[in-house]
Enzyme design. Sequence first.
Site, PDB file in Angstrom:
ATOM      1  N   LYS A  87      78.666   1.128 -65.306  1.00 26.82           N
ATOM      2  CA  LYS A  87      78.488   0.930 -66.745  1.00 26.82           C
ATOM      3  C   LYS A  87      77.104   0.426 -67.102  1.00 26.82           C
ATOM      4  CE  LYS A  87      83.349  -0.022 -67.277  1.00 26.82           C
ATOM      5  NZ  LYS A  87      84.420  -0.746 -67.927  1.00 26.82           N
TER       6      LYS A  87
ATOM      7  N   ARG B   6      85.867  -0.816 -64.482  1.00 24.45           N
ATOM      8  CA  ARG B   6      87.107  -0.067 -64.720  1.00 24.45           C
ATOM      9  C   ARG B   6      86.948   0.848 -65.924  1.00 24.45           C
ATOM     10  NH1 ARG B   6      92.749  -3.205 -65.450  1.00 24.45           N
ATOM     11  NH2 ARG B   6      92.591  -3.262 -63.196  1.00 24.45           N
TER      12      ARG B   6
ATOM     13  N   SER C 222      89.711  -4.311 -68.569  1.00 25.26           N
ATOM     14  CA  SER C 222      88.615  -4.504 -67.611  1.00 25.26           C
ATOM     15  C   SER C 222      89.212  -4.816 -66.262  1.00 25.26           C
ATOM     16  CB  SER C 222      87.719  -5.657 -68.029  1.00 25.26           C
ATOM     17  OG  SER C 222      87.397  -5.567 -69.381  1.00 25.26           O
TER      18      SER C 222
ATOM     19  N   THR D 295      86.398  -2.700 -71.563  1.00 25.97           N
ATOM     20  CA  THR D 295      85.250  -3.068 -70.755  1.00 25.97           C
ATOM     21  C   THR D 295      84.931  -4.531 -70.980  1.00 25.97           C
ATOM     22  OG1 THR D 295      84.250  -0.888 -70.918  1.00 25.97           O
ATOM     23  CG2 THR D 295      82.757  -2.675 -70.532  1.00 25.97           C
TER      24      THR D 295
ATOM     25  N   SER E  64      86.300  -5.016 -74.728  1.00 21.14           N
ATOM     26  CA  SER E  64      87.598  -5.657 -74.951  1.00 21.14           C
ATOM     27  C   SER E  64      87.680  -7.002 -74.245  1.00 21.14           C
ATOM     28  CB  SER E  64      88.725  -4.735 -74.469  1.00 21.14           C
ATOM     29  OG  SER E  64      88.520  -4.424 -73.104  1.00 21.14           O
TER      30      SER E  64
ATOM     31  N   ASP F 185      81.899  -4.867 -65.745  1.00 25.32           N
ATOM     32  CA  ASP F 185      83.009  -4.594 -64.816  1.00 25.32           C
ATOM     33  C   ASP F 185      82.936  -3.106 -64.459  1.00 25.32           C
ATOM     34  OD1 ASP F 185      85.793  -3.281 -66.394  1.00 25.32           O
ATOM     35  OD2 ASP F 185      83.944  -3.729 -67.477  1.00 25.32           O
TER      36      ASP F 185
ATOM     37  N   GLY G 198      82.970   1.218 -74.897  1.00 23.68           N
ATOM     38  CA  GLY G 198      83.426   2.175 -75.892  1.00 23.68           C
ATOM     39  C   GLY G 198      83.798   3.476 -75.216  1.00 23.68           C
TER      40      GLY G 198
ATOM     41  N   ASP H  25      91.630  -9.571 -69.112  1.00 27.03           N
ATOM     42  CA  ASP H  25      91.724  -8.451 -70.043  1.00 27.03           C
ATOM     43  C   ASP H  25      92.232  -7.237 -69.276  1.00 27.03           C
ATOM     44  OD1 ASP H  25      89.345  -6.130 -71.323  1.00 27.03           O
ATOM     45  OD2 ASP H  25      91.278  -6.683 -72.215  1.00 27.03           O
TER      46      ASP H  25
END
Lengths: 235, 263
Positions: B62, B48, B198, B30, B158, B46, B76, B195
């Site tokens: 999120k 995903r 994400s 994330t 991340s 984001d 997480g 990343d």
Amino acid sequence: MGDSQYSFSLTTFSPSGKLVQIEHALTAVGSGQTSLGIKAANGVVIATEKKLPSILVDETSVQKIQILTPNIGVVYSGMGPDSRVLVRKSRKQAEQYFRLYKEPIPVTQLVRETATVMQEFTQSGGVRPFGVSLLVAGYDDKGPQLYQVDPSGSYFSWKASAMGKNVSNAKTFLEKRYDEETELDDAVHTAILTLKEGFEGQISGKNIEIGMIDNDKIFRILTPSEIEDYLNEVA
Amino acid sequence: MGGFSFDLCKRNEMLVQKGLKQPSFLKTGTTIVGLIFRDGVILGADTRATEGPIVADKNCEKIHYMAPNIYCCGAGTAADTEAVTDMVSSQLKLHRYHTGRESKVVTALTHLKSHLFSYQGHVQAALVLGGVDMTGPHLHTIYPHGSTDTLPFATMGSGSLAAMSVFESKYREGMSRDEGIKLVAEAISSGIFNDLGSGSNVDICVITKGKREYLRNYLLPNPRMYISEKGYSFSKKTEVLFTKITPLREVVEVIEVGDAMEE
């Protein structure tokens, strides 16, 4: 419930088949301040006297009508502290229902769960029945609803009801004036007139409380100045 | 009430010591961010959700609701972030009924951190909590073990390094709403593109005194470009030359004759 050494219930049957403690609880309710509720075509109104023990008491700190959920409100007659416990439990139950089903609790469900709590206190060890009767006013997808819950845990849906000191006069008055087609504002006027019937002293926005819910399904407690406006319309 | 039982955790540690390969955790990558601007707080995330190398949800939410004036981004394990924010949101609601007041951000913060601490990090939720209450705008980060920070700008997940590099170079105090939104969108986009954990879209939530705007899918930088217009067609059918149907079981015809058997 059932703590300390009391594993037996203090509420026991009398030879005539009555639960005397519940009868006494109803007496406690009957000597409490008058409260009433009226179901209109497009909403519900509940109201109560707010007689304070002395003029020195800050009346803004006292609130007898409480919100349980955004669309359900409650008023009581009887022992104030007992009603606080029930309000707290009911709010928690409504929230638990929402967390489990992700929908607002229907009025009947909340009434049933509150009534279950009150019944449990008539059949558990070391506790006494609640000394309050509640009038629950709500508006959900089944429309406007008004329920009365007694210390025994029995509940009924009412078109109009009253509890407390002046109950018989108030109910007679309501029976005469009740009309199913009544609009909410007229119902508020009727509620005020019913309270006025048995009121000792001068009625004002500071010594009564009114709560109402209409088509927008939001339960609102009126401010003293809003109550004054309605009083002026009636007088 | 019992509390969390750590017996199985001890067993797992013992097994790892004996040489057992521990199954990998399902980490959901994330990028989540938050910053304080002139009039309040802006949160971004984001969209995903991943299960290892697979994108499980291309457009998940999120940014979680906590109170009318408080929102929380979660990184997480998705189930953990959902459950813990839901639970605290519920408790805040009851608290509002009892006190008759607007919820404070520190109240949400304390509930979350004490819950996470009591589970000793096993509830893997890393959160960015932001809101505006009667004492002003607040922004906090909460780590899975229960520690918290209070910051003017924060990133988690991340993609946090990618997003933090954008914040560190471009953040200023007292930004306007548009500047703040632009910076948050840039930070999340940095996470989305740099990343793997994400991706997809940018969600933004702007909280100011007395008002909040949830800008779901504020940016859609990853549209699905190629959709075949022709559709699918299958070429020439095989010609039917001969049909023979063989029943697998003999069909017996039942003929009802006369009356039913008499008792």
